[in-house]
Enzyme design. Structure first.
Site, short mmCIF file in Angstrom:
data_model
loop_
_atom_site.label_atom_id
_atom_site.label_comp_id
_atom_site.label_asym_id
_atom_site.label_seq_id
_atom_site.Cartn_x
_atom_site.Cartn_y
_atom_site.Cartn_z
N ARG A 1 -1.54 14.98 -1.95
CA ARG A 1 -2.90 14.45 -1.92
C ARG A 1 -3.87 15.62 -2.03
O ARG A 1 -3.73 16.61 -1.31
CB ARG A 1 -3.16 13.67 -0.63
CG ARG A 1 -2.24 12.48 -0.46
CD ARG A 1 -2.23 11.99 0.98
NE ARG A 1 -3.54 11.58 1.42
CZ ARG A 1 -4.07 10.38 1.21
NH1 ARG A 1 -3.38 9.48 0.52
NH2 ARG A 1 -5.26 10.07 1.67
N THR B 1 -0.28 4.89 1.15
CA THR B 1 -0.57 5.78 2.26
C THR B 1 -0.43 5.05 3.59
O THR B 1 -1.11 4.07 3.85
CB THR B 1 -1.99 6.35 2.13
OG1 THR B 1 -2.12 6.98 0.86
CG2 THR B 1 -2.27 7.35 3.23
N ASP C 1 -1.39 -0.88 6.05
CA ASP C 1 -1.65 -0.37 7.39
C ASP C 1 -3.12 -0.14 7.69
O ASP C 1 -3.46 0.17 8.83
CB ASP C 1 -0.90 0.95 7.59
CG ASP C 1 -1.53 2.09 6.81
OD1 ASP C 1 -1.90 1.87 5.64
OD2 ASP C 1 -1.66 3.20 7.37
N ASP D 1 -4.81 6.20 -4.43
CA ASP D 1 -4.52 7.59 -4.81
C ASP D 1 -4.61 7.79 -6.31
O ASP D 1 -4.64 6.84 -7.10
CB ASP D 1 -3.12 7.99 -4.32
CG ASP D 1 -3.15 8.51 -2.90
OD1 ASP D 1 -4.25 8.86 -2.44
OD2 ASP D 1 -2.10 8.58 -2.26
N PHE E 1 -18.43 10.78 4.24
CA PHE E 1 -17.72 10.18 3.10
C PHE E 1 -18.06 8.70 2.98
O PHE E 1 -18.13 7.99 3.98
CB PHE E 1 -16.22 10.36 3.29
CG PHE E 1 -15.39 9.72 2.24
CD1 PHE E 1 -15.08 10.40 1.07
CD2 PHE E 1 -14.89 8.44 2.39
CE1 PHE E 1 -14.30 9.81 0.10
CE2 PHE E 1 -14.12 7.84 1.42
CZ PHE E 1 -13.82 8.54 0.27
N ASP F 1 0.86 -1.18 0.00
CA ASP F 1 0.00 0.00 0.00
C ASP F 1 0.91 1.23 0.00
O ASP F 1 2.10 1.13 0.29
CB ASP F 1 -0.89 -0.03 1.25
CG ASP F 1 -1.77 1.19 1.37
OD1 ASP F 1 -2.29 1.64 0.34
OD2 ASP F 1 -1.93 1.69 2.49
N LYS G 1 -16.96 18.38 0.06
CA LYS G 1 -15.55 18.19 -0.29
C LYS G 1 -15.32 16.73 -0.63
O LYS G 1 -16.01 15.84 -0.11
CB LYS G 1 -14.62 18.62 0.85
CG LYS G 1 -14.60 17.68 2.03
CD LYS G 1 -13.56 18.07 3.06
CE LYS G 1 -13.55 17.07 4.22
NZ LYS G 1 -12.64 17.47 5.30
#
Length: 1166
Positions: A673, A466, A871, A755, A615, A464, A638
């Protein structure tokens, strides 16, 4: 939660009930805390999933229960404050828990049943049973049972100790006291006695004893802050809410009568679907209304709730099964050799039985007078057959007796030895200070002891990004506001602060600011002109401060006049944005379920939170509906750029949108990001329409989740773009160097991230995963046909590089949309061919199940070992799919750690773990397995040669006790000690020359060739051990017991000297174990020979008094070892391995360095 990652997060929609005035302004008078949580989640079940789907697949056996509608069959009825009626029809589980596996009565049968799952144990049990039959008794009945009994006893003691600890923990947990409402009074009651339907009260810092639905809290708005670290490992506080209808009730005075209709118990800790009927009202309940067992109440004085799940039916207990077990690849290969040894054993036994049949036929007429056979028994007046049952039966009995005599050809001690060695290896891995993370105060964790050696054979690493390659500690860097880029130089400032009751409140974390942007933010919102840049800046930072789920926590400092505001939340992204807003003068001070308070440039303003759609991984955005102090209502949204630009109204600001897109491209290209912010004012009719739709959806019994998502989508449209933020997630220390070392070790590193493509590529360059001289094959397709064409083009490119022999210069970049059309289709094979020919693969915008699909792509098509490291919760599927799963103890909780085989604090620790400990573990375990085969086979072959000279009667010169103790006592300890402590190379050499790791990838330490060479060497050594004494004492009066003692000592001396020859690094423990075993063997042989009732009484003393004994003992060692020693020297001189070359470099290191010579390794052999 990271908004750029396609990870699984909560959607907690909070709704208040404002009143609408006739003047068209919306004011807040009463604030309810209705909250419905919308959820997608990763399937942790074992069923096969479709990896190509962008959305999460659900587990029909439990995880998806929260998404299904509640019908009569699936419902649980809980009568509030009426446990008797609740349990009247169905007696639900009590609150007593039991994690222990055994009871006093079930321990012995169940533990034995579990141990005999190993086929080898069943084999030795059958051998022991056969030896109890008089016709087949070769050894004493007690002696034949001893080896298996010792192995079973050691394992049983270990299991009993572990289960005793579980019993002790259960007892403490079950006897914990809780406050339960009994007869309108709260009384203390043991946790194990709590029942479903009872009302309990808990205070700050109390651990919740059951899964409860909140009824009221000490907060007037019904909010409760909880910590879920015991449940999912996350330390950040979460908010839970009581319903407005129950908030004002006092259970001691106002009896609460109602019924909760909820789903049956399931493992989904992020979902809850229920309805509550109270006072004639029909209320909906979601995940934000339930507090799970194991959570801790924080920053709330008290809370009251009703138990809906108890004991083993709580979500925490249903999730306590742990990660699926994995099996070592080396052990799998070992089983193949054990099968070969079994075939060899059957061949030996068959040969002996056939020869015995031939011998009986040959001497058929002499059986009555043969001295050692005695066909007839003349001890009684009536002569009868003695010890003879006919030719066929005799041959069959001889076969079974041969199996008993040669039984240790299958090494029973090997299994227990492997377990002990793995425990020792794990201890040294855990205690390795080079893998200790000071920042999190965490050591390496070994959660799966059975795959230590697999760490030395890894070929693919799936990582991964992030929180794994990066720190996941976000820092606000740049902003694009209304088409203007604020990416200038950042400077340190004293930080924004406010005064509250003569105290100074400061944000806990300082943020570097852009001075130009800071000055503009101070101008405020009171500037004429709707297009004023200061107004846009005001809207931008207000959006960052308001559109989130952050909870501000005031923390004391050493200075009583100063306090720090710590922003707690599930998302590091949100924390960074709120800290940034505070640094520019928009400081979030207070959050309740109904309002937030923000200090804006010294002026405190209260905004009513009229609704929130958090979200989720489908929308990839969140929105909040705010009631402003001036009476207007606005929706602030957002989210990720891919989802935001589709709902932006470009008719008002097309140029600004294009400028923002350009800025986002620039931010992503340097690895930042990004998030986009939009806003829209709602008219009274629009708000009323949303409010009506939201209330209808949130109280719906059927299809609530889909309806709520539809309400959010209908609201989030025609937005005016405000700006975009750029956050830096810095690389962890040592990541570039770690990736470079792994690539030198011929380990392929693939990055799988949620991402954006530009961000992933930028991180690839900064981490040295991608280099400037690499050719990139980029696949971004929106159809199956275009994906197929792109894959074909990529394969053509690879073929061109094959011609130039430069495959290390190709990198594949592919996005999640393309994988939707590739995974689980016929295009998978083309993707595999393309990816396996690339040096680097970067997958961006991928969903959790797509990560698992990529791992399966390699795992199912090659024999190469795979390792996945991550993680977050979105990495769990990938971690469990790989051969080895590693969890990072990071900022996203401990879901990955709890599902992993190993856990550590930093990505860079992967280098010492694989290149050092993985190499050592593989080398040691591979050698130990072959050595165990050798030491047992040499002993069996000595017995076999003796059978050839004794009429195939299976009599043995070696005493039965020596035969039994050989593998249990005489030779077991040295191999365990050496397999734990020996090091073929130093840590320094293994890290300096990563190429040495290739020995494990190529299986150099354990393979079929080495197995057959070991067997050949074993044949030679057994011949020397048997025939040297045989010829030396031929035609002498020495008896069988005496020569048997010589054979016993010769074999034990030989196998220990053989082991000593292979030891690389001697220590005092190694010396004690090897030479101590020889000493113990001598003592045992003497002890056996001084017992008058045992055969061979005083034999060793008579034998050792003669010089021929010592000459034979010495001659056997020389004759048996010299050929092996000579061949070993010849091979190391003519064709040394990389490890041998490196070992010479260690020995002559100073000389090599002084002459500036380089060590040349062998070319990679595949």
């Amino acid at each position: 939660m990271n908004l750029d990652d396609s990870q699984i997060v909560n959607d907690n929609s909070q709704q208040q009930s404002p009143n609408t005035s006739s003047q068209g302004e919306i004011h807040s008078k009463s604030w309810s805390a209705n909250s419905v949580q919308e959820l997608s989640f990763v399937n942790l079940g074992s069923k096969r999933l479709s990896h190509g789907s962008r959305g999460g697949a659900s587990d029909p056996e439990g995880f998806s229960v929260s998404h299904r509608e509640i019908n009569v069959e699936d419902a649980r009825l809980v009568y509030v404050n009426d446990a008797l009626k609740t349990n009247e029809r169905f007696e639900f589980a009590g609150n007593s828990i039991r994690t222990a596996k055994y009871s006093v009565f079930s321990f012995l049968p169940r533990n034995l049943f579990e141990q005999f799952h190993r086929v080898a144990y069943i084999y030795f049990l059958i051998i022991a049973i056969l030896n109890q039959l008089p016709q087949l008794a070769v050894f004493g009945r007690g002696a034949s049972i001893l080896p298996l009994s010792i192995v079973l006893l050691v394992t049983a003691i270990k299991d009993a100790y572990e289960d005793w600890r579980r019993h002790r923990s259960d007892r403490i947990e079950n006897n914990r006291m809780s406050s339960v409402l009994v007869n309108d009074r709260f009384e203390q009651k043991k946790c194990k006695d709590i029942q479903v339907g009872e009302i309990i009260k808990f205070s700050a810092d109390d651990t919740i004893p059951s899964d409860i639905v909140l009824l009221s809290t000490s907060d007037p708005t019904g909010v409760a802050y909880i910590q879920t670290i015991n449940l999912d490992g996350e330390s950040n506080l979460k908010t839970r809410y009581a319903k407005q209808e129950t908030l004002s009730r006092t259970p001691e005075k106002d009896r609460i009568n109602g019924v909760i209709k909820c789903e049956k118990p399931n493992r989904n800790i992020y979902g809850f679907h229920a309805t509550m009927e109270i006072d004639g009202k029909h209320l909906s309940l979601g995940p934000s209304n339930i507090v799970l067992r194991g959570c801790v109440l924080k920053n709330t004085n008290w809370a009251i709730g009703v138990v809906v799940y108890a004991g083993r039916e709580t979500k925490a207990m249903l999730n306590s099964s742990g990660a699926p077990s994995k099996r070592s690849r080396l052990e799998t290969r070992m089983n193949r050799e054990i099968i070969l040894l079994s075939i060899f054993l059957v061949a030996l036994c068959t040969a002996v039985s056939i020869c015995a049949g031939v011998w009986l036929i040959r001497y058929e007429n002499d059986l009555e007078i043969l001295q050692f056979y005695r066909l007839k028994d003349y001890s009684e007046p009536q002569v009868k057959n003695y010890n003879y049952s006919g030719l066929g039966v005799e041959v069959f009995f001889t076969f079974l007796m041969s199996v008993i005599v040669f039984q240790i050809m299958i090494p029973i001690s090997l299994y227990i030895s492997m377990e002990l060695v793995r425990v020792g290896q794990a201890y040294f891995m855990i205690r390795d200070d080079k893998m200790y993370d000071e920042s999190s105060n965490s050591r390496f964790q070994c959660r799966a002891l059975n795959i230590n050696e697999d760490l030395g054979q890894i070929k693919y690493v799936f990582s991964d990004k992030t929180g794994t390659l990066t720190e996941n500690k976000m820092e606000f860097k740049h902003a694009s506001i209304f088409g203007v880029d604020y990416s200038g130089e950042k400077t340190d400032s004293d930080g924004y602060f406010i005064q509250v009751n003569e105290q100074i409140w400061r944000p806990k974390m300082k943020v570097k600011v852009d001075m130009k942007l800071l000055e503009l933010s101070k101008i405020g919102n009171n500037v004429k002109g709707s297009d004023s840049i200061s107004k846009r800046i005001h809207d931008f930072f207000l959006s960052l401060a308001a559109c989130n789920t952050i909870v501000p926590i005031v923390v004391d400092t050493s200075d009583p006049t100063e306090k720090l505001v710590d922003y707690q939340g599930e998302s590091p992204d949100e924390q960074a944005l709120v800290y940034a807003a505070a640094a520019y003068g928009f400081m979030l001070m207070e959050r309740t379920s109904g309002h937030i308070v923000i200090d804006i440039q010294g002026e405190r303003q209260r905004f009513n939170v009229l609704g929130m759609h958090e979200f989720d991984s489908d929308r990839k955005r969140m929105s909040v509906i705010l009631g402003y102090p001036n009476g207007t209502v606005k929706v602030i949204v957002k989210g990720a750029d891919t989802s935001m630009f589709t709902i932006i109204d470009n008719s008002f600001s097309l140029d600004i949108t294009r400028a923002t897109e350009s800025h986002l491209q620039a931010y992503s290209s340097i690895g930042l990001r990004t998030l986009v912010v939009g806003i829209r004012e709602l008219s009274v009719p629009e708000f009323q329409h949303w409010q009506s739709a939201y209330e209808t959806a949130s109280t719906a019994v059927n299809g609530r989740v889909a309806l709520l998502r539809k309400v959010a989508v209908n609201l989030e449209n025609n937005l005016e773009i405000v700006g975009a933020s750029a956050i830096e997630d810095r690389l962890q220390t040592g990541v570039p160097e770690a990736i470079e070392s792994l690539r030198k070790a011929d380990i392929k590193v693939w990055v799988l991230t949620g991402d954006k493509q530009e961000t992933a590529i930028s991180i690839g360059y900064s981490s040295r995963l991608l280099t400037s001289n690499m050719s990139q094959i980029v696949i971004n397709c929106n159809s199956k046909i275009s994906c197929g064409k792109s894959l074909e083009d990529g394969l053509i490119t690879c073929r061109n590089f094959v011609v130039s022999d430069d495959l290390t210069s190709i990198a594949l970049v592919i996005d999640g949309t393309s994988l939707v059309y590739i995974l689980d289709t016929e295009l998978e094979e083309k993707l595999f061919q393309l990816a396996s020919n690339c040096a680097v693969v970067v997958c961006c915008r991928v969903a959790p199940l797509q990560k698992a699909g990529i791992v399966a792509l390699i795992k199912n098509r090659t024999d190469d070992m795979t390792l996945a490291i991550g993680d977050g919760a979105n990495d769990v599927s990938m971690i469990q799919m790989a051969d080895v799963g590693i969890g990072i103890s990071g900022q996203e909780g401990r879901q990955a750690v709890m599902a992993s085989d190993f856990a550590m604090g930093q990505f860079r620790f992967l280098v010492p773990l694989l290149l050092v400990h993985g190499h050592w573990n593989y080398q040691r375990m591979g050698y130990m397995i072959l050595y165990n085969f050798y030491r047992n086979a040499v002993f069996v072959l000595v017995l076999f040669w003796y059978v050839l000279f004794t009429g195939f009667t299976l009599t043995t010169a070696i005493t039965e006790w020596s035969s039994v103790l050989y593998s249990v006592l005489y030779t077991s300890l040295p191999t365990i000690v050496i397999a734990i402590l020996d090091k073929d190379l130093s840590r320094r050499s293994l890290l300096k020359y990563p190429q040495l790791y290739g020995a494990g990838q190529r299986h150099e330490r354990y393979n079929a060739r080495l197995f057959w060479l070991t067997i050949a060497d074993t044949f030679w050594q057994s011949i020397v051990v048997f025939y040297v004494p045989l010829f030396a004492y031929w035609k002498t009066d020495i008896d069988g017991s005496s020569v048997g003692d010589l054979w016993t000592l010769a074999v034990v001396f030989l196998v220990n000297i053989h082991l000593g020859m292979d030891v690389i690094r001697w220590s005092w423990v190694s010396h004690v174990s090897i030479w101590g075993s020889i000493f113990v063997t001598c003592v045992c042989v003497i002890a056996i020979d001084v017992i008058p009732v045992l055969p061979g009484y005083w034999a060793i003393f008579d034998l050792a008094s003669k010089g021929s004994f010592w000459i034979c003992l010495l001659g056997i060692q020389i004759a048996a070892i010299v050929p092996r020693f000579g061949i070993k020297m010849f091979m190391q001189h003519c064709n040394p391995s990389d490890i041998q070359i490196a070992r010479e470099a260690e020995k002559f290191g100073n000389l090599i360095e002084s002459t500036n010579q380089e060590i040349e390794m062998n070319t990679t052999r595949r």
